[in-house]
Design a protein around this motif. Structure first.
Motif, PDB file in Angstrom:
ATOM      1  N   PHE A 152       0.848  -1.190   0.000  1.00 58.18           N
ATOM      2  CA  PHE A 152       0.000   0.000   0.000  1.00 58.18           C
ATOM      3  C   PHE A 152       0.883   1.239   0.000  1.00 58.18           C
ATOM      4  O   PHE A 152       2.019   1.214   0.452  1.00 58.18           O
ATOM      5  N   SER A 168      -3.868   3.641  -0.070  1.00 55.04           N
ATOM      6  CA  SER A 168      -4.591   2.683  -0.895  1.00 55.04           C
ATOM      7  C   SER A 168      -3.655   1.577  -1.356  1.00 55.04           C
ATOM      8  O   SER A 168      -2.442   1.773  -1.474  1.00 55.04           O
ATOM      9  N   ARG A 169      -4.253   0.404  -1.620  1.00 51.85           N
ATOM     10  CA  ARG A 169      -3.506  -0.675  -2.257  1.00 51.85           C
ATOM     11  C   ARG A 169      -3.435  -0.444  -3.748  1.00 51.85           C
ATOM     12  O   ARG A 169      -4.161   0.380  -4.298  1.00 51.85           O
TER      13      ARG A 169
END
Length: 253
Positions: A152, A168-169
Motif C-alpha cells: 500500500f 490505498s492498495r
C-alpha cells in the motif's frame, strides 16, 4: 506568454505580496514579469517553476496545455487551493522521513491487533508513505499474499494539528484515511490518531480504529525487530506504553 502564465498561476496565492515573499523576489520586479516587460534570470525562473510545480515551458506554452501529471493529483489546479498548496509546510521536523511502527486494533477481531512497518519519504516536495499488509490479514480476507497485492502507498497532507494520509492498495483496490497528531514523549517520536476504511455499513467488522505511529528513524535493530513481529498479535503482546496510547480499554468515540 510568461506574463500571461504567471498572472494565471498567481491567482492561487493569497496575495502578490505574500507570493513575492515566498519566492524571494522583489514585488516591483515580479510586476515586470507579470506585464511581460522583463524575463527572470535562469535561477529565478527555476525558483518560480519549482514553486508552482511547472517547468520552463511556461515561457512558450499556455500553462493549461502543460501536463499537470508532473505536479501530481493533489496539486492539480482543480483542487490545489484546497489540498495542494500547503503540502510544502510539512517539514521533516513535523513528520520526518524514515521507518515507523504502526499499531491498530484489527477491524475484524476485537481481541487482536495489527502491527507492521511503514516508510515515509519525500519526492518533488511531496510526502508519501509505503508499507505492506500482513500476510495473515490478507489470507483471512481470501486475498493473494504476494508483495504486489499486499503493498500500500499513501499521500500525506499537513493538518492544523497533525497530519492526514490517504492510503490505498495497488489499483485503488481498497483505501483508508489516517489522521495522526504528535504527542509529547521523551523522544518526541509518537503520533496517535485513528484510521478509517472504505467499506459499506453492512460489511462485517469495524470501520474505524485508533492508530499509533512510532518513529524508528533508520535504527536497523529496531526496524528488523518490528519487521519480524509484523502481523497479528494479542493485547498482552503490546508494550504497556503502546496499550496506554491506544486506550485499549476504551471504545473509540
Amino acid at each position: 506568454m510568461l506574463g500571461a502564465n504567471l498572472r494565471q498561476l498567481s491567482q492561487r496565492a493569497a496575495s502578490i505580496s505574500a507570493l513575492c515573499r515566498d519566492l524571494g523576489i522583489n514585488r516591483t520586479q515580479y510586476n515586470r514579469y507579470l506585464a511581460g516587460e522583463s524575463f527572470p534570470r535562469p535561477d529565478v525562473l527555476h525558483r518560480i517553476c519549482t514553486y508552482f510545480g511547472v517547468d520552463a515551458r511556461i515561457l512558450l506554452e499556455p500553462v493549461e496545455l502543460i501536463s499537470s501529471s508532473k505536479v501530481g493529483l493533489l496539486n492539480h489546479p482543480a483542487v490545489a487551493d484546497f489540498v495542494g498548496t500547503d503540502i510544502r509546510r510539512l517539514s521533516e521536523n513535523d513528520f520526518p522521513n524514515g521507518f515507523y511502527r504502526f499499531i491498530r486494533r484489527s477491524f475484524m477481531d476485537d481481541a487482536r491487533f495489527v502491527q507492521g512497518l511503514i516508510y515515509v519519504f519525500r519526492e518533488d516536495g511531496n510526502v508519501f508513505l509505503r508499507g505492506f499488509e500482513a500476510r495473515e490479514a490478507m489470507q483471512t480476507q481470501g486475498l493473494p499474499t504476494d508483495p504486489d497485492t499486499r503493498e500500500f502507498r499513501g499521500a500525506v497532507l499537513p493538518q492544523e494539528d497533525g497530519i492526514a494520509a490517504l492510503v490505498s492498495r495497488r489499483g485503488a483496490a481498497t483505501a483508508s484515511f489516517n489522521y495522526l497528531a504528535r504527542i509529547p514523549s521523551f523522544e518526541n517520536n509518537f503520533w496517535v490518531g485513528y484510521v478509517t476504511r472504505t467499506v459499506r455499513e453492512n460489511v462485517a467488522g469495524r470501520r474505524v480504529e485508533r492508530l499509533l505511529y512510532e518513529y524508528l528513524d533508520r535504527d536497523t535493530s529496531k526496524i528488523f525487530k518490528v519487521a519480524r513481529s509484523a502481523g497479528f498479535c494479542g493485547e498482552d503482546d503490546l508494550a504497556p506504553f503502546h496499550r496506554n496510547l491506544l486506550k485499549v480499554e476504551q471504545d473509540f468515540s
